[in-house]
Design a protein around this motif. Structure first.
Motif, PDB file in Angstrom:
ATOM      1  N   VAL A  53       0.843  -1.205   0.000  1.00  0.00           N
ATOM      2  CA  VAL A  53       0.000   0.000   0.000  1.00  0.00           C
ATOM      3  C   VAL A  53       0.878   1.254   0.000  1.00  0.00           C
ATOM      4  O   VAL A  53       0.566   2.258  -0.634  1.00  0.00           O
ATOM      5  CB  VAL A  53      -0.981   0.011   1.203  1.00  0.00           C
ATOM      6  N   ALA A  54       2.018   1.170   0.712  1.00  0.00           N
ATOM      7  CA  ALA A  54       2.938   2.319   0.777  1.00  0.00           C
ATOM      8  C   ALA A  54       3.732   2.490  -0.520  1.00  0.00           C
ATOM      9  O   ALA A  54       4.408   3.503  -0.701  1.00  0.00           O
ATOM     10  CB  ALA A  54       3.900   2.142   1.949  1.00  0.00           C
ATOM     11  N   ASP A  77       1.746  10.724  -0.338  1.00  0.00           N
ATOM     12  CA  ASP A  77       0.578  11.048   0.458  1.00  0.00           C
ATOM     13  C   ASP A  77       0.335  10.066   1.603  1.00  0.00           C
ATOM     14  O   ASP A  77      -0.790   9.896   2.053  1.00  0.00           O
ATOM     15  CB  ASP A  77      -0.650  11.138  -0.453  1.00  0.00           C
ATOM     16  N   ILE A  78       1.378   9.367   2.043  1.00  0.00           N
ATOM     17  CA  ILE A  78       1.217   8.482   3.186  1.00  0.00           C
ATOM     18  C   ILE A  78       2.266   8.796   4.244  1.00  0.00           C
ATOM     19  O   ILE A  78       3.315   9.358   3.958  1.00  0.00           O
ATOM     20  CB  ILE A  78       1.353   6.985   2.806  1.00  0.00           C
ATOM     21  N   SER A 154      -2.669  12.001   3.731  1.00  0.00           N
ATOM     22  CA  SER A 154      -4.068  11.638   3.961  1.00  0.00           C
ATOM     23  C   SER A 154      -4.191  10.208   4.485  1.00  0.00           C
ATOM     24  O   SER A 154      -5.235   9.819   4.978  1.00  0.00           O
ATOM     25  CB  SER A 154      -4.883  11.818   2.679  1.00  0.00           C
ATOM     26  N   VAL A 155      -3.107   9.435   4.358  1.00  0.00           N
ATOM     27  CA  VAL A 155      -3.132   8.040   4.818  1.00  0.00           C
ATOM     28  C   VAL A 155      -2.020   7.814   5.845  1.00  0.00           C
ATOM     29  O   VAL A 155      -0.875   8.195   5.618  1.00  0.00           O
ATOM     30  CB  VAL A 155      -2.915   7.061   3.633  1.00  0.00           C
ATOM     31  N   LEU A 156      -2.392   7.194   6.956  1.00  0.00           N
ATOM     32  CA  LEU A 156      -1.400   6.831   7.972  1.00  0.00           C
ATOM     33  C   LEU A 156      -1.350   5.311   8.084  1.00  0.00           C
ATOM     34  O   LEU A 156      -2.369   4.666   8.347  1.00  0.00           O
ATOM     35  CB  LEU A 156      -1.787   7.457   9.320  1.00  0.00           C
ATOM     36  N   LYS A 186      -7.641  11.145   9.341  1.00  0.00           N
ATOM     37  CA  LYS A 186      -6.878  10.509   8.283  1.00  0.00           C
ATOM     38  C   LYS A 186      -7.402   9.091   8.087  1.00  0.00           C
ATOM     39  O   LYS A 186      -8.021   8.521   8.982  1.00  0.00           O
ATOM     40  CB  LYS A 186      -5.397  10.472   8.654  1.00  0.00           C
ATOM     41  N   THR A 187      -7.144   8.545   6.922  1.00  0.00           N
ATOM     42  CA  THR A 187      -7.439   7.140   6.695  1.00  0.00           C
ATOM     43  C   THR A 187      -6.300   6.347   7.336  1.00  0.00           C
ATOM     44  O   THR A 187      -5.132   6.594   7.036  1.00  0.00           O
ATOM     45  CB  THR A 187      -7.512   6.843   5.181  1.00  0.00           C
TER      46      THR A 187
END
Ligand code: ADP
Ligand code: ADP
Length: 226
Positions: A53-54, A77-78, A154-156, A186-187
């Motif tokens: 995912v990263a 964006d992560i 936006s994503v953690l 955050k997602t």
């Protein structure tokens, strides 16, 4: 409002001893602002999924889209937090937090204020000019969470972030994480070995089985948060 869309995702590691299939085809949709916990036995592919995912690992097949954009390289964006804080010992806490911005090719000066705000809200004020080895494990992990958040992704993504901490510190960090999530929405994708932790923190719990990558169940936690 799907934020992360995973379709037919597989991963096979190639090694001298042969191919190691580590992820069966996974399909998963994660909504914007959703907090998803992933649990499952060691070796079931949780870390592999997070690295895919990263964009840190190439998938063998299938696709991942974040905000409609195909993930095929490390994405900006992560934010990502691993079990051990991996802070550079010869850099201050503040520099460690800002280094992440520098490595993304951005101007660190523009993020100084964000870093200071995170330092303050996570209780690291007064420690920003100290070195990581001068801090307790919990404080180091708080610094690495600040580092993951400083560019406001936006994503953690978190892989067992509190696994190495004692039970008391762990509970405090859970409360801390919940506060961050309430404030920033955050997602979040969190890998944990603790089912109580997963149920306490997440909107959804994804249970992976020992067959590599197979999703056994997805539980939606009914208690919706405000
Ligand atoms: P988990 O995080 O659930 O413990 P991992 O994603 O770390 O699982 O590993 C899934 C499977 O992939 C395991 O069988 C593991 O041995 C294998 N694996 C993980 N990383 C590698 C690698 N770099 N090379 C070869 N096999 C790997
Ligand atoms: P954590 O549970 O986050 O690891 P501790 O329980 O170890 O934190 O520490 C609690 C408080 O003690 C910290 O917020 C900090 O104010 C202080 N503290 C911890 N480590 C140090 C240190 N190395 N030097 C000075 N103060 C410290």
């Amino acid at each position: 409002d799907v934020h992360i869309r995973i379709r037919g995702l597989t991963k096979t590691y190639r090694s001298k001893t042969g191919a190691v299939p580590s992820l069966k085809p996974i399909d998963l949709d994660i909504a914007k602002g959703e907090f998803v916990a992933i649990v499952g036995p060691s070796g079931c592919g949780k870390s592999t999924l997070l690295k895919l995912v990263a964009g840190l690992l190439p998938a063998t097949s299938g696709s991942i889209r974040i905000g409609g954009v195909e993930v095929d390289k490390p994405i900006d964006d992560i934010g990502i937090v691993f079990q051990s804080p991996v802070l550079l010992p010869w850099r201050s806490v503040r520099d460690n937090i800002l280094l992440q911005v520098q490595m993304r090719g951005r101007d660190t000066a523009a993020y100084a204020k964000a870093a200071d705000t995170l330092i303050k809200t996570s209780g690291l004020e007064g420690f920003e000019n100290r070195y990581p080895w001068e801090l307790s494990g919990g404080m180091q992990q708080r610094a690495s969470i600040c580092r993951a958040l400083v560019h406001d992704p936006s994503v953690l993504l978190m892989d067992e972030p509190f696994g190495a901490l004692d039970a008391m510190t762990r509970e405090r960090m859970n409360a801390e994480l919940q506060r961050i999530w309430y404030e920033t929405r955050k997602t979040v994708l969190l890998i944990t070995h603790s089912i109580p932790e997963a149920v306490y923190l997440a909107d959804r719990v994804v249970v992976m089985s020992s067959r590599p990558g197979a999703i056994e169940a997805i539980y939606d936690i009914d208690l919706r948060r405000p």
